[in-house]
Design a protein around this motif. Sequence first.
Motif, short mmCIF file in Angstrom:
data_model
loop_
_atom_site.label_atom_id
_atom_site.label_comp_id
_atom_site.label_asym_id
_atom_site.label_seq_id
_atom_site.Cartn_x
_atom_site.Cartn_y
_atom_site.Cartn_z
N PRO A 136 35.66 56.59 37.79
CA PRO A 136 35.00 55.87 38.72
C PRO A 136 36.14 55.21 39.61
O PRO A 136 37.19 55.00 39.27
N LEU A 137 35.82 54.87 40.76
CA LEU A 137 36.75 54.21 41.97
C LEU A 137 37.26 53.07 41.32
O LEU A 137 36.54 52.06 41.08
N THR A 138 38.67 53.11 41.64
CA THR A 138 39.24 51.66 41.57
C THR A 138 39.16 50.97 42.78
O THR A 138 39.30 51.58 43.94
N PRO A 139 38.61 49.88 42.71
CA PRO A 139 38.35 49.25 44.24
C PRO A 139 39.74 49.07 44.95
O PRO A 139 40.85 48.77 44.32
N VAL A 140 39.68 49.55 46.14
CA VAL A 140 40.79 49.04 47.24
C VAL A 140 40.78 47.80 47.71
O VAL A 140 41.82 47.28 48.32
N VAL A 141 39.65 47.15 47.83
CA VAL A 141 39.38 45.80 48.20
C VAL A 141 39.28 44.79 47.13
O VAL A 141 38.19 45.08 46.63
N ARG A 142 40.19 44.12 46.85
CA ARG A 142 39.90 43.09 45.76
C ARG A 142 39.78 41.63 46.41
O ARG A 142 40.58 40.92 46.89
N SER A 143 38.53 41.00 46.15
CA SER A 143 38.26 39.58 46.52
C SER A 143 38.72 38.51 45.75
O SER A 143 38.69 37.45 45.94
N ASP A 144 38.92 38.93 44.35
CA ASP A 144 39.39 37.83 43.45
C ASP A 144 40.87 37.49 43.75
O ASP A 144 41.79 37.94 43.93
N PRO A 145 41.08 35.90 43.99
CA PRO A 145 42.16 35.66 44.53
C PRO A 145 43.28 35.76 43.31
O PRO A 145 44.58 35.68 43.80
N SER A 146 42.77 36.10 42.16
CA SER A 146 43.88 35.99 41.10
C SER A 146 44.37 37.55 40.93
O SER A 146 45.32 37.68 40.04
N ALA A 147 43.63 38.41 41.63
CA ALA A 147 43.99 39.64 41.60
C ALA A 147 45.35 39.88 42.42
O ALA A 147 45.80 39.35 43.10
N GLU A 148 46.01 41.10 41.96
CA GLU A 148 47.24 41.33 42.86
C GLU A 148 46.94 41.80 44.26
O GLU A 148 46.12 42.63 44.51
N PRO A 149 47.72 41.02 45.02
CA PRO A 149 47.18 41.22 46.57
C PRO A 149 47.50 42.74 46.98
O PRO A 149 48.45 43.23 46.67
N ASP A 150 46.66 43.09 48.03
CA ASP A 150 47.02 44.46 48.67
C ASP A 150 47.87 44.43 49.43
O ASP A 150 48.30 43.55 49.98
N ARG A 151 48.69 45.66 49.49
CA ARG A 151 50.03 45.89 50.21
C ARG A 151 49.85 46.95 50.95
O ARG A 151 49.21 48.00 50.73
#
Length: 277
Positions: A262-277
């Motif tokens: 399954p695809l690992t999301p590239v956009v994470r809306s959970d504020p506790s998740a690691e921020p996208d760089r």
Amino acid sequence: MKAFDPNLGFEILFERTDGDYRQLRQLVFIEQTSRKTGHIPIGEKMTPEELRAAYKRLELTPPLDMYVICGQEEMQWVQELVSATSPGTGFGPGSQGTKIYGSGTPVSFSLAERYFRAVAKIGFHYFLSQFPQYSGHEQKFADIRRYITTGDKDVNRANEFVGERKVPLVGEALGGARPHGWVGHILCADVTNGEYRAHVQTFICEDFQPRIYTILLGRSPHDLANSSAGHAFVYFRGGYHGKFAGEAHPLTPARFEFPPQPLTPVVRSDPSAEPDR
């Protein structure tokens, strides 16, 4: 490349040189009503006619705010160029000078919906170049075609088609190896257990390991013959050779009889998740 500058409050153009990132010399135009933004890189030999033509291509609607981004030592001739292009243009105080971000310095990039559509387009075109039995117009590719061409204002929709891959595309990178002085891109594509996928990693270099993206292009329960392809597109170290900036090197695919993950999301809306760089 384009990134959001939190100090200025809008997107600007960046360039990468010898491992450092810096703002391009540029003009930034922002529509006062819609906040639509346009950018014009300023070359050292740009003429007023070229600048005027570049501005027309932006197709922006006045009234506009204009920002000049350049080094202090360049400010005079850039302002003279703008004045020659549009006589009567005024320049207020506080012009922003060029910033340089050294290797290892954190730079925050905001990835917009158009970015992921561009990644999907690169992957789709590469897939079609390696599997010429498909035209791209087949019904099984209808969803990815629609996403690439029309998009969606909700950036989270990218998660339906684009995922982040954790396993390196090149075997040597499994042990942490990095390019020795070369810069390039790696593109791969495969048909596995009825799924059509492409994999994209751009601007790989010794001091920067970018994200690897997997694009889900479509599915078919009838196409179960597994196949794959890959290329490394490497820039010439000494610059252009005639009309060419680099060359393509075919990669030898390694086949594993595992079902597609399954695809690992590239956009994470959970504020506790690691921020996208």
